[in-house]
Structures are given as C-alpha cells and as structure tokens.
Design a protein around this motif. Structure first.
Motif, PDB file in Angstrom:
ATOM      1  N   PHE A  77     -38.388 -29.095  55.799  1.00  0.00           N
ATOM      2  CA  PHE A  77     -38.051 -29.691  57.082  1.00  0.00           C
ATOM      3  C   PHE A  77     -37.152 -30.908  56.888  1.00  0.00           C
ATOM      4  O   PHE A  77     -36.224 -31.129  57.671  1.00  0.00           O
ATOM      5  CB  PHE A  77     -39.307 -30.066  57.860  1.00  0.00           C
ATOM      6  CG  PHE A  77     -39.951 -28.899  58.534  1.00  0.00           C
ATOM      7  CD1 PHE A  77     -39.302 -28.230  59.560  1.00  0.00           C
ATOM      8  CD2 PHE A  77     -41.196 -28.457  58.145  1.00  0.00           C
ATOM      9  CE1 PHE A  77     -39.889 -27.143  60.184  1.00  0.00           C
ATOM     10  CE2 PHE A  77     -41.795 -27.378  58.762  1.00  0.00           C
ATOM     11  CZ  PHE A  77     -41.136 -26.720  59.787  1.00  0.00           C
ATOM     12  N   ASP A  78     -37.397 -31.691  55.860  1.00  0.00           N
ATOM     13  CA  ASP A  78     -36.542 -32.840  55.571  1.00  0.00           C
ATOM     14  C   ASP A  78     -35.139 -32.383  55.198  1.00  0.00           C
ATOM     15  O   ASP A  78     -34.142 -32.965  55.637  1.00  0.00           O
ATOM     16  CB  ASP A  78     -37.152 -33.681  54.448  1.00  0.00           C
ATOM     17  CG  ASP A  78     -36.359 -34.940  54.173  1.00  0.00           C
ATOM     18  OD1 ASP A  78     -35.981 -35.625  55.146  1.00  0.00           O
ATOM     19  OD2 ASP A  78     -36.122 -35.244  52.982  1.00  0.00           O
ATOM     20  N   LEU A  79     -35.046 -31.336  54.391  1.00  0.00           N
ATOM     21  CA  LEU A  79     -33.740 -30.810  53.995  1.00  0.00           C
ATOM     22  C   LEU A  79     -32.963 -30.294  55.205  1.00  0.00           C
ATOM     23  O   LEU A  79     -31.766 -30.581  55.357  1.00  0.00           O
ATOM     24  CB  LEU A  79     -33.918 -29.683  52.967  1.00  0.00           C
ATOM     25  CG  LEU A  79     -32.644 -29.073  52.393  1.00  0.00           C
ATOM     26  CD1 LEU A  79     -31.892 -30.103  51.567  1.00  0.00           C
ATOM     27  CD2 LEU A  79     -32.983 -27.869  51.549  1.00  0.00           C
ATOM     28  N   LEU A  80     -33.634 -29.555  56.083  1.00  0.00           N
ATOM     29  CA  LEU A  80     -32.972 -29.069  57.299  1.00  0.00           C
ATOM     30  C   LEU A  80     -32.546 -30.223  58.197  1.00  0.00           C
ATOM     31  O   LEU A  80     -31.460 -30.190  58.791  1.00  0.00           O
ATOM     32  CB  LEU A  80     -33.908 -28.125  58.059  1.00  0.00           C
ATOM     33  CG  LEU A  80     -34.091 -26.754  57.446  1.00  0.00           C
ATOM     34  CD1 LEU A  80     -35.170 -25.990  58.206  1.00  0.00           C
ATOM     35  CD2 LEU A  80     -32.796 -25.974  57.462  1.00  0.00           C
ATOM     36  N   ASN A  81     -33.379 -31.256  58.281  1.00  0.00           N
ATOM     37  CA  ASN A  81     -33.030 -32.420  59.094  1.00  0.00           C
ATOM     38  C   ASN A  81     -31.779 -33.101  58.542  1.00  0.00           C
ATOM     39  O   ASN A  81     -30.909 -33.525  59.305  1.00  0.00           O
ATOM     40  CB  ASN A  81     -34.207 -33.395  59.131  1.00  0.00           C
ATOM     41  CG  ASN A  81     -34.028 -34.461  60.177  1.00  0.00           C
ATOM     42  OD1 ASN A  81     -33.254 -34.308  61.116  1.00  0.00           O
ATOM     43  ND2 ASN A  81     -34.751 -35.553  60.015  1.00  0.00           N
ATOM     44  N   ARG A  82     -31.670 -33.207  57.247  1.00  0.00           N
ATOM     45  CA  ARG A  82     -30.482 -33.816  56.639  1.00  0.00           C
ATOM     46  C   ARG A  82     -29.240 -32.978  56.904  1.00  0.00           C
ATOM     47  O   ARG A  82     -28.159 -33.520  57.158  1.00  0.00           O
ATOM     48  CB  ARG A  82     -30.673 -33.973  55.134  1.00  0.00           C
ATOM     49  CG  ARG A  82     -31.656 -35.048  54.774  1.00  0.00           C
ATOM     50  CD  ARG A  82     -31.790 -35.190  53.288  1.00  0.00           C
ATOM     51  NE  ARG A  82     -32.885 -36.092  52.958  1.00  0.00           N
ATOM     52  CZ  ARG A  82     -33.071 -36.582  51.765  1.00  0.00           C
ATOM     53  NH1 ARG A  82     -32.261 -36.272  50.781  1.00  0.00           N
ATOM     54  NH2 ARG A  82     -34.088 -37.393  51.549  1.00  0.00           N
ATOM     55  N   LEU A  83     -29.363 -31.663  56.862  1.00  0.00           N
ATOM     56  CA  LEU A  83     -28.216 -30.800  57.141  1.00  0.00           C
ATOM     57  C   LEU A  83     -27.760 -30.942  58.588  1.00  0.00           C
ATOM     58  O   LEU A  83     -26.559 -30.970  58.866  1.00  0.00           O
ATOM     59  CB  LEU A  83     -28.561 -29.339  56.838  1.00  0.00           C
ATOM     60  CG  LEU A  83     -28.692 -28.989  55.367  1.00  0.00           C
ATOM     61  CD1 LEU A  83     -29.168 -27.550  55.209  1.00  0.00           C
ATOM     62  CD2 LEU A  83     -27.366 -29.179  54.653  1.00  0.00           C
ATOM     63  N   VAL A  84     -28.701 -31.052  59.509  1.00  0.00           N
ATOM     64  CA  VAL A  84     -28.349 -31.229  60.918  1.00  0.00           C
ATOM     65  C   VAL A  84     -27.677 -32.580  61.109  1.00  0.00           C
ATOM     66  O   VAL A  84     -26.710 -32.698  61.867  1.00  0.00           O
ATOM     67  CB  VAL A  84     -29.599 -31.085  61.812  1.00  0.00           C
ATOM     68  CG1 VAL A  84     -29.316 -31.493  63.239  1.00  0.00           C
ATOM     69  CG2 VAL A  84     -30.088 -29.646  61.772  1.00  0.00           C
ATOM     70  N   ASN A  85     -28.151 -33.605  60.422  1.00  0.00           N
ATOM     71  CA  ASN A  85     -27.535 -34.926  60.535  1.00  0.00           C
ATOM     72  C   ASN A  85     -26.119 -34.923  59.977  1.00  0.00           C
ATOM     73  O   ASN A  85     -25.269 -35.658  60.458  1.00  0.00           O
ATOM     74  CB  ASN A  85     -28.371 -35.978  59.822  1.00  0.00           C
ATOM     75  CG  ASN A  85     -29.619 -36.339  60.601  1.00  0.00           C
ATOM     76  OD1 ASN A  85     -29.695 -36.105  61.794  1.00  0.00           O
ATOM     77  ND2 ASN A  85     -30.601 -36.883  59.908  1.00  0.00           N
TER      78      ASN A  85
END
Length: 55
Positions: free
Chosen positions: A35-43
């Motif tokens: 979830f952290d990795l996906l959040n960073r990609l969205v950012n």
C-alpha cells in the motif's frame, strides 16, 4: 516450457520453484509495504507543473 503432452523437465521445475519463491517473498513483505508503494506511485503522478488548460 515443455511441449503439450510432454513430461516436465528440470528447467520447468526450476522455473516453477523460482515463481513460488518470488511469490512467497512478495507476500512476506506484507500489505503495508504494498500500500505504501502504491501510494508513492500515485504521488509521483501528481508531481510537476500542471499543464495549461486548453480553451
């Protein structure tokens, strides 16, 4: 990969084992990591200058 109707060889078993090991390693990282990795990609998508609106 082996041909249809042919017995799996050593290469097929090694590829299967590699896939299982990679899957287990990814699962062992846990949901918070993903979830952290996906959040960073969205950012990353929201960084930079916004384009001028087309009229």
């Amino acid at each position: 990969m082996g041909l249809p109707g042919q017995e799996p060889g050593a290469r097929d078993w090694l590829l299967k084992l590699l896939g299982l090991v990679l899957t287990a390693a990814a699962a062992a990282l846990g949901a918070p990591f993903w979830f952290d990795l996906l959040n960073r990609l969205v950012n990353l998508r929201s960084t930079g200058k916004r384009p001028d609106p087309a009229i």
